[in-house]
Design a protein around this motif. Sequence first.
Motif: not given
Length: 736
Positions: A299-318
């Motif tokens: 679970p901890m690794l899954t949450k880390m991955g999803i949170a980091a993926a969200g930050t990547v999505a923000i970087a793409v939109l920016i």
Amino acid sequence: MATFLYKLGKLAFRRRHFVALIWVALLTLAGVGAASAPTAASSSFSIPGTEAQKAFDLLDQRFPGSSADGATARVVFQAPDGEKITSAANKAEVTKTVADLKSGSKEVAAAADPFVAKTVSKDGTIAYSSVSYKVSSMELTDADRDALQKTVDEARDSGLTVEVGGDALQAMPETGATEIIGVAIAAVVLVITFGSLVAAGLPLLTALIGVGIGVSSITALASALDLGTTTSTLAMMIGLAVGIDYALFIVSRFRAELAEGRDREEAAGRAVGTAGSAVVFAGLTVVIALVGLAVVNIPMLTKMGIAAAGTVAIAVLIALTLIPALLGYAGKRVHGRKARKVLAAEKKPEPKTNMGTRWASFVLRRPVAVLLTAVVGLGVMAVPVSSLELGLPDDGVQPTDTTQRKAYDLLSEGFGPGFNGPLVAVVDVKHSQDPKDAVARVSKDIAATDGVKTVTPPAFNQAGDTATITVVPSSKPSSTQTEDVVHTIRDKGADIKADTRAEVLVTGTTAMNIDVSQKLNDALVPYLALVVGLAFLLLMVVFRSVLVPLKAALGFLLSVVAALGAVVAVYQWGWLGSLFGVEQTGPIMSMMPIFMVGVVFGLAMDYEVFLVTRMREAYVHGERPAQAIVTGFRHGARVVTAAAVIMIAVFAGFIGSSEQMVKMIGFGLAIAVFFDAFLVRMTIVPAVLALLGKRAWWLPKWLDRILPNVDVEGEGLKTASGGGDPAEEDRELARV
């Protein structure tokens, strides 16, 4: 897609005030949310499906208030030379220290007196007290750690040698300094690459805004979603990396479009329509790699991955919206003074034969020799992987000047290395007809196991249906011998259950580490298949080719295996260990392979997509395959090189950390990016494409009809811009 992004880029350019305000508002909103959010406790570290976790859960249920997964501290006492720890004065000081440990923090559940618990070495010079806490190490406050440290310091003043092992003093490694160094190096590289402070500042500014929004959002949601501090650390590292990369690609293309004589709005639209398409698909590959961590089922690794993926999505939109908006403010100042003078004179700069052009031309002349040299070189680097040993590091790999390492060495000296990682056998006798007899048999069988040094008497709970037995192996916690002991006890437990209906579960930090390593090993192949498979399909859509995505995936695997080989050579074999601050060799962190696959794959596909889409674009626009390769390098090599150098600098900064795990991660990611960017993308890729020629862009007709046409090359931009492309007819072809 190119047409949609082209229109989005022009809209953001025209409505730059509105776009900038939206992103500032989002940053402010996320910041306010983070500031007002309740302080998050440490993310609960659970490993579903493992025996160690099942035992922890059983202990919590049958021994209420025992804090089975709470922090521990092992306070080790050594008498001065020529004295015994059992002498009256020393014994009194140890007893007083144990009392102070109990009263020092309200989180202390228990602190054992060495003379009562009989944890004194045979020669009477060393003793230790086991301190258990009600909460995990990450939930301990600075005040709790300070109380422990103060008590230890007072005991040292009496003349005793006192050191502390366990995880109670373990705090999250500080990474602020390394991030600042990484950003500073990135700034220098960007200034050198662009020759303009404005152009260099845009990627840094937008990357920091993206990371600010991402990390603040994680902080704001940390308590509600049970996110740990490591989650924001990973998101920050990945977000900063891709944020700079994506903005770098857009700004670079904008400058190229301006140089070809287009007005600023048209240049912004085309930059987002072409380079922006590459950014979207590069971002998707990173998101796939990070979200795919859910396959591991930690679970901890899954949450880390999803949170980091969200930050990547923000970087793409920016990159797709804020960058063209800021380019509207910057105008032609994205060029250096010299280039601005040329543009002011309405002259088109003469295409220069830059380093990228010369390197591509060299590879095209000797593709076979270059390909063999690069592949053999990476193959040699990968050889150490054959002796890869995975595990989770213990205090034995800490720097020799730390109290954890000193405590580890003292325990090994006085009691044997196994005392640094005792196992706990939990015996569930709820369904057994004779519970005490069943537990006695378990204790006897464990004591007779090869590799077991001592076994403590069983301790029953109040209900009498569960007992715990502490098992001390003869070998150190991270050794394969200790792992064999765990598996042997578990195998014996199956026979015992069949005879007595008593279930034996082995847990403890060492057993949990072994289970985590096994779970990560088992998940590696499915994870690799998922990530590489989905990315292969995605790249097939981007490049409309079968061989180019295949080459990209195989090249990535080669670079990751070579990087793992380098990690083994340095951290397991000790080669050049002093150069990289390796205090003690040992097994490679079990998370390393899967972590490297996830992070490096995303970054590698960034470089692949940006470099090869420019080649594909040139090929679609009429250039011969060899010419297209050189054109792609002329426009993309400098940018990809700058992006790779920035990433290497950011990751290499972590090698200076005091934590062995952080050192290993920093070195592994830095060397992997180096191999992938310079040996695979910049060397193997052009060599393979040169040998394939037109076949590189082959796609079966039936597959061509099925795959959606996303138009990454920007063919649709001719229509979108009214059919006018002033530079199309006099496009400078690269001669080879």
